[in-house]
Design an enzyme around this catalytic site. Structure first.
Site, PDB file in Angstrom:
ATOM      1  N   ASP A  51      36.170  33.778  22.545  1.00  0.00           N
ATOM      2  CA  ASP A  51      35.182  33.224  22.773  1.00  0.00           C
ATOM      3  C   ASP A  51      34.134  34.318  24.020  1.00  0.00           C
ATOM      4  OD1 ASP A  51      37.471  33.306  25.030  1.00  0.00           O
ATOM      5  OD2 ASP A  51      36.915  31.216  24.829  1.00  0.00           O
ATOM      6  N   SER A  52      35.559  34.997  23.977  1.00  0.00           N
ATOM      7  CA  SER A  52      34.513  36.488  25.669  1.00  0.00           C
ATOM      8  C   SER A  52      32.830  37.255  25.383  1.00  0.00           C
ATOM      9  CB  SER A  52      35.684  37.205  25.741  1.00  0.00           C
ATOM     10  OG  SER A  52      36.516  38.160  24.527  1.00  0.00           O
ATOM     11  N   ASP A  90      39.055  32.602  18.109  1.00  0.00           N
ATOM     12  CA  ASP A  90      39.030  30.936  19.696  1.00  0.00           C
ATOM     13  C   ASP A  90      38.330  30.017  19.098  1.00  0.00           C
ATOM     14  OD1 ASP A  90      40.327  31.910  21.309  1.00  0.00           O
ATOM     15  OD2 ASP A  90      38.971  33.435  22.379  1.00  0.00           O
ATOM     16  N   LYS A 119      42.911  29.993  18.398  1.00  0.00           N
ATOM     17  CA  LYS A 119      43.771  30.539  19.417  1.00  0.00           C
ATOM     18  C   LYS A 119      43.406  29.115  20.185  1.00  0.00           C
ATOM     19  CE  LYS A 119      42.780  34.245  21.789  1.00  0.00           C
ATOM     20  NZ  LYS A 119      42.469  33.609  23.453  1.00  0.00           N
ATOM     21  N   GLU A 121      44.044  28.054  24.113  1.00  0.00           N
ATOM     22  CA  GLU A 121      44.012  28.066  25.532  1.00  0.00           C
ATOM     23  C   GLU A 121      45.197  26.684  25.844  1.00  0.00           C
ATOM     24  OE1 GLU A 121      41.451  29.678  28.273  1.00  0.00           O
ATOM     25  OE2 GLU A 121      40.424  31.089  27.211  1.00  0.00           O
ATOM     26  N   GLU A 187      48.416  36.355  29.096  1.00  0.00           N
ATOM     27  CA  GLU A 187      47.184  37.431  29.838  1.00  0.00           C
ATOM     28  C   GLU A 187      47.319  37.037  31.797  1.00  0.00           C
ATOM     29  OE1 GLU A 187      43.209  36.487  28.711  1.00  0.00           O
ATOM     30  OE2 GLU A 187      43.208  37.160  30.508  1.00  0.00           O
TER      31      GLU A 187
HETATM   32  O1  KIV Z   1      39.089  35.609  24.123  1.00  0.00           O
HETATM   33  C1  KIV Z   1      38.882  36.733  24.688  1.00  0.00           C
HETATM   34  O2  KIV Z   1      39.098  37.674  24.856  1.00  0.00           O
HETATM   35  C2  KIV Z   1      40.622  36.581  24.453  1.00  0.00           C
HETATM   36  C3  KIV Z   1      40.778  37.730  25.244  1.00  0.00           C
HETATM   37  C4  KIV Z   1      41.667  37.576  26.540  1.00  0.00           C
HETATM   38  C5  KIV Z   1      42.578  37.730  24.467  1.00  0.00           C
HETATM   39  O3  KIV Z   1      40.723  35.109  24.678  1.00  0.00           O
END
Ligand code: KIV
Length: 274
Positions: A51-52, A90, A119, A121, A187
């Site tokens: 999601d970055s 994500d 993924k 969180e 992280e």
């Molecule tokens: O979204 C992302 O880039 C991440 C990484 C920091 C692992 O979750």
């Protein structure tokens, strides 16, 4: 899907097998078709449609702006570009906090876009949601330590620095393994803690800012390519001087256009019009 893909694409079992063989796992974030095509030609083990991407691609200040539609656009592009790679996508902000039905809806959309796993969180308060998704046949990667979706409460700070916080993270890691996560991201935690947790778990722990003893590493693509001109966290290594090299290419193009050097004869359709 072609047989070619079935042969080349690793499974969660292949990835977990690497930990057993003490082989490190490499993961990079990827958000678009062009970079996915390049990564498909490499030995990188896993791609993360993080999601970055809403920060790197769309310019939002943090990952809380990600929506399921944004995650789906990026996932579809990466899946098209990297058919041989294991792709994790994500879950967007709060997707796991709005009940099982909504979480399953989001997970289903990501899987239908071609992701091989999702993924999620955090763990506290949504253990049941994670368990339900896994029981539904969707591989889940956990993510603990600094969880960027909680930026407004945690900030971007190293986590697990005192005994109590470290104990808490160990418990979360064990819980995620027991629920059935196939792997987890850890992280921004002290290296010593990441080492202990990696040794304690049988599933692979992928570190980011977690030292060299995790079972693998993940980095944000733009960070490792040196494409960000602004502040970088301590753990980022630039494997390319991307910002300056690409900027130089843009300037070279501008000057070539201005000077009349571009396009030359070879770059033009010098054909007599009949
Ligand atoms: O979204 C992302 O880039 C991440 C990484 C920091 C692992 O979750």
């Amino acid at each position: 899907m072609s047989t070619h893909n079935l042969i080349k694409k690793p499974s969660i079992h292949n990835l977990q097998g690497k930990k057993l063989k003490q082989q490190k796992l490499s993961m990079l974030t990827c958000y678009d078709f062009t970079f996915a095509q390049i990564m498909n030609e490499t030995a990188i083990d896993m791609l993360l449609v993080g999601d970055s991407g809403v920060m790197t691609q769309l310019g939002y200040p943090d990952t809380t702006h990600a929506t399921i539609d944004m995650m789906c656009f990026m996932t579809q592009a990466v899946v098209k570009g990297a058919p041989d790679k294991f792709i994790v996508a994500d879950m967007p902000f709060l997707a796991q906090r709005q009940g099982i039905a909504h979480a399953i809806y989001c997970a289903d959309r990501l899987i239908k876009c071609g992701a091989n796993a999702i993924k999620i969180e955090g763990v506290n308060g949504h253990q049941e949601v994670i368990a339900h998704i896994i029981e539904s046949g969707i591989p889940v990667m956990g993510h603990i330590g600094l969880t960027p979706q909680s930026v407004h409460s945690l900030g971007y700070k190293v986590q697990g620095k005192d005994q109590e916080a470290a104990k808490n993270l160990k418990e979360q890691a064990l819980q995620l393994q027991e629920i059935g996560c196939f792997s987890l991201v850890m992280e921004c935690v002290p290296s010593e803690l990441a080492k202990e947790i990696s040794q304690m778990l049988s599933i692979p722990v992928i570190g980011i800012g977690a030292g060299n003893d995790a079972d693998g590493q993940v980095l944000v693509l733009q960070d490792m390519l040196g494409l960000n001109s602004h502040l970088q966290p301590k753990f980022v290594r630039h494997f390319l001087n991307g910002f300056n090299d690409i900027k130089a290419a843009f300037d070279a193009y501008h000057h070539a256009v201005q000077s009349g050097d571009y396009p030359n004869k070879q770059e033009s359709y010098d054909i007599k019009i009949a």
